[in-house]
Design a protein around this motif. Structure first.
Motif, PDB file in Angstrom:
ATOM      1  N   SER A   8       0.807  -1.211   0.000  1.00  0.00           N
ATOM      2  CA  SER A   8       0.000   0.000   0.000  1.00  0.00           C
ATOM      3  C   SER A   8       0.842   1.264   0.000  1.00  0.00           C
ATOM      4  N   MET A   9       2.070   1.148  -0.406  1.00  0.00           N
ATOM      5  CA  MET A   9       2.944   2.309  -0.415  1.00  0.00           C
ATOM      6  C   MET A   9       2.424   3.368  -1.391  1.00  0.00           C
ATOM      7  N   VAL A  10       2.665   4.600  -1.046  1.00  0.00           N
ATOM      8  CA  VAL A  10       2.256   5.709  -1.895  1.00  0.00           C
ATOM      9  C   VAL A  10       3.203   5.768  -3.085  1.00  0.00           C
ATOM     10  N   LYS A  11       2.648   5.800  -4.262  1.00  0.00           N
ATOM     11  CA  LYS A  11       3.457   5.803  -5.486  1.00  0.00           C
ATOM     12  C   LYS A  11       3.870   7.211  -5.886  1.00  0.00           C
ATOM     13  N   LYS A  12       3.015   8.183  -5.606  1.00  0.00           N
ATOM     14  CA  LYS A  12       3.321   9.565  -5.956  1.00  0.00           C
ATOM     15  C   LYS A  12       3.239  10.415  -4.699  1.00  0.00           C
ATOM     16  N   LYS A  13       3.887  11.531  -4.721  1.00  0.00           N
ATOM     17  CA  LYS A  13       3.793  12.467  -3.620  1.00  0.00           C
ATOM     18  C   LYS A  13       2.670  13.453  -3.900  1.00  0.00           C
ATOM     19  N   LEU A  14       2.097  13.986  -2.812  1.00  0.00           N
ATOM     20  CA  LEU A  14       1.102  15.029  -2.971  1.00  0.00           C
ATOM     21  C   LEU A  14       1.753  16.244  -3.611  1.00  0.00           C
ATOM     22  N   ASN A  15       1.068  16.854  -4.526  1.00  0.00           N
ATOM     23  CA  ASN A  15       1.620  18.007  -5.195  1.00  0.00           C
ATOM     24  C   ASN A  15       0.565  19.107  -5.208  1.00  0.00           C
ATOM     25  N   LEU A  16       0.585  19.917  -4.174  1.00  0.00           N
ATOM     26  CA  LEU A  16      -0.399  20.985  -4.027  1.00  0.00           C
ATOM     27  C   LEU A  16      -0.285  22.004  -5.153  1.00  0.00           C
ATOM     28  N   VAL A  17       0.911  22.300  -5.582  1.00  0.00           N
ATOM     29  CA  VAL A  17       1.106  23.272  -6.666  1.00  0.00           C
ATOM     30  C   VAL A  17       0.450  22.760  -7.947  1.00  0.00           C
ATOM     31  N   LYS A  18       0.689  21.503  -8.269  1.00  0.00           N
ATOM     32  CA  LYS A  18       0.097  20.892  -9.467  1.00  0.00           C
ATOM     33  C   LYS A  18      -1.435  20.872  -9.366  1.00  0.00           C
ATOM     34  N   PHE A  19      -1.948  20.529  -8.185  1.00  0.00           N
ATOM     35  CA  PHE A  19      -3.397  20.495  -7.974  1.00  0.00           C
ATOM     36  C   PHE A  19      -4.000  21.890  -8.136  1.00  0.00           C
ATOM     37  N   LYS A  20      -3.352  22.899  -7.559  1.00  0.00           N
ATOM     38  CA  LYS A  20      -3.854  24.269  -7.663  1.00  0.00           C
ATOM     39  C   LYS A  20      -3.866  24.725  -9.125  1.00  0.00           C
ATOM     40  N   LYS A  21      -2.806  24.415  -9.875  1.00  0.00           N
ATOM     41  CA  LYS A  21      -2.761  24.784 -11.298  1.00  0.00           C
ATOM     42  C   LYS A  21      -3.897  24.110 -12.068  1.00  0.00           C
ATOM     43  N   LYS A  22      -4.167  22.859 -11.724  1.00  0.00           N
ATOM     44  CA  LYS A  22      -5.245  22.122 -12.399  1.00  0.00           C
ATOM     45  C   LYS A  22      -6.594  22.811 -12.167  1.00  0.00           C
ATOM     46  N   ILE A  23      -6.864  23.213 -10.934  1.00  0.00           N
ATOM     47  CA  ILE A  23      -8.118  23.921 -10.622  1.00  0.00           C
ATOM     48  C   ILE A  23      -8.148  25.264 -11.339  1.00  0.00           C
ATOM     49  N   ILE A  24      -7.082  26.018 -11.216  1.00  0.00           N
ATOM     50  CA  ILE A  24      -7.035  27.362 -11.791  1.00  0.00           C
ATOM     51  C   ILE A  24      -7.141  27.323 -13.316  1.00  0.00           C
ATOM     52  N   ASN A  25      -6.507  26.336 -13.956  1.00  0.00           N
ATOM     53  CA  ASN A  25      -6.564  26.230 -15.413  1.00  0.00           C
ATOM     54  C   ASN A  25      -7.942  25.807 -15.928  1.00  0.00           C
ATOM     55  N   ASN A  26      -8.749  25.195 -15.079  1.00  0.00           N
ATOM     56  CA  ASN A  26     -10.085  24.745 -15.495  1.00  0.00           C
ATOM     57  C   ASN A  26     -11.193  25.615 -14.943  1.00  0.00           C
ATOM     58  N   PHE A  27     -10.854  26.724 -14.354  1.00  0.00           N
ATOM     59  CA  PHE A  27     -11.834  27.580 -13.702  1.00  0.00           C
ATOM     60  C   PHE A  27     -11.638  29.010 -14.180  1.00  0.00           C
ATOM     61  N   ASN A  28     -12.681  29.591 -14.723  1.00  0.00           N
ATOM     62  CA  ASN A  28     -12.634  30.983 -15.150  1.00  0.00           C
ATOM     63  C   ASN A  28     -13.199  31.821 -14.007  1.00  0.00           C
ATOM     64  N   PHE A  29     -12.331  32.487 -13.268  1.00  0.00           N
ATOM     65  CA  PHE A  29     -12.744  33.209 -12.079  1.00  0.00           C
ATOM     66  C   PHE A  29     -13.740  34.327 -12.382  1.00  0.00           C
ATOM     67  N   LYS A  30     -13.790  34.771 -13.612  1.00  0.00           N
ATOM     68  CA  LYS A  30     -14.723  35.834 -13.969  1.00  0.00           C
ATOM     69  C   LYS A  30     -16.143  35.300 -14.181  1.00  0.00           C
ATOM     70  N   TYR A  31     -16.256  34.043 -14.641  1.00  0.00           N
ATOM     71  CA  TYR A  31     -17.569  33.522 -15.018  1.00  0.00           C
ATOM     72  C   TYR A  31     -18.034  32.266 -14.282  1.00  0.00           C
ATOM     73  N   ASP A  32     -17.172  31.609 -13.533  1.00  0.00           N
ATOM     74  CA  ASP A  32     -17.525  30.335 -12.914  1.00  0.00           C
ATOM     75  C   ASP A  32     -17.739  30.482 -11.412  1.00  0.00           C
ATOM     76  N   PHE A  33     -18.484  29.530 -10.830  1.00  0.00           N
ATOM     77  CA  PHE A  33     -18.794  29.539  -9.398  1.00  0.00           C
ATOM     78  C   PHE A  33     -18.362  28.240  -8.733  1.00  0.00           C
ATOM     79  N   PHE A  34     -18.002  28.338  -7.466  1.00  0.00           N
ATOM     80  CA  PHE A  34     -17.885  27.166  -6.606  1.00  0.00           C
ATOM     81  C   PHE A  34     -19.257  26.973  -5.957  1.00  0.00           C
ATOM     82  N   TRP A  35     -19.685  25.729  -5.835  1.00  0.00           N
ATOM     83  CA  TRP A  35     -20.971  25.425  -5.202  1.00  0.00           C
ATOM     84  C   TRP A  35     -20.704  24.528  -4.018  1.00  0.00           C
TER      85      TRP A  35
END
Length: 190
Positions: A102-129
């Motif tokens: 059950s060893m972790v194969k990848k490390k958590l990557n907060l920077v990569k995760f944040k970029k993924k959210i930011i690249n798929n979210f238009n802050f001018k037109y999109d909402f979080f629900w």
């Protein structure tokens, strides 16, 4: 004969003391379902939550229950690997721990995760629900403030018109969205 701990242990800060209290009558079996730590650690950072701690994987759950004289009877990942379900049986024998790789194969990557959210979210037109724990956690973990996301939508009338801690984002009702109908949503579940 049976103790059922379904999504309980991840809410307990001192798990060992808690189990000591509830296992004092030595039940024959213990059923446990918990979030699986390896799922969160394998780049599923969006499942991280302060209220729902992911302490356990195959090995660590066995180590904990061995302390109380229980051995693994059956254990598997369910719900796309997000959760771990297991049955332990009381044993007087020497308990061997089984590491199911059950060893972790990848490390958590907060920077990569944040970029993924930011690249798929238009802050001018999109909402979080969803202004429950996950919505608050997501905005704050990604350091998104009211300047980028001025509104977060939630159906709970008791929190509408209030603001998310740290981010300062205002919580609005779904009815307020009529003027923003062209926007898409990112759902944040409890």
């Amino acid at each position: 004969d049976l103790v059922i701990l379904r999504h309980t242990l991840e809410h307990i800060s001192n798990v060992k003391n808690f189990l000591k209290l509830i296992l004092n009558e030595n039940p024959q079996f213990i059923f446990i379902e918990v979030p699986c730590k390896t799922f969160v650690y394998n780049d599923n950072i969006h499942y991280y939550s302060n209220e729902h701690c992911s302490y356990f994987d195959y090995y660590s759950l066995q180590v904990l229950l061995k302390f109380f004289g229980y051995k693994k009877y059956n254990m598997k990942k369910v719900f796309n690997g997000e959760n771990l379900i297991s049955i332990f049986i009381k044993s007087d024998e020497k308990i061997e721990l089984i590491n199911n790789n059950s060893m972790v194969k990848k490390k958590l990557n907060l920077v990569k995760f944040k970029k993924k959210i930011i690249n798929n979210f238009n802050f001018k037109y999109d909402f979080f629900w969803g202004a429950s724990g996950k919505g608050v956690m997501l905005l704050n973990m990604l350091n998104i403030t009211h300047k980028e996301v001025p509104y977060l939508v939630d159906v709970n009338k008791n929190i509408q018109g209030k603001f998310i801690s740290l981010s300062g984002t205002e919580i609005i009702s779904p009815h307020s969205l009529q003027k923003y109908i062209h926007r898409k949503f990112i759902m944040c579940f409890k």
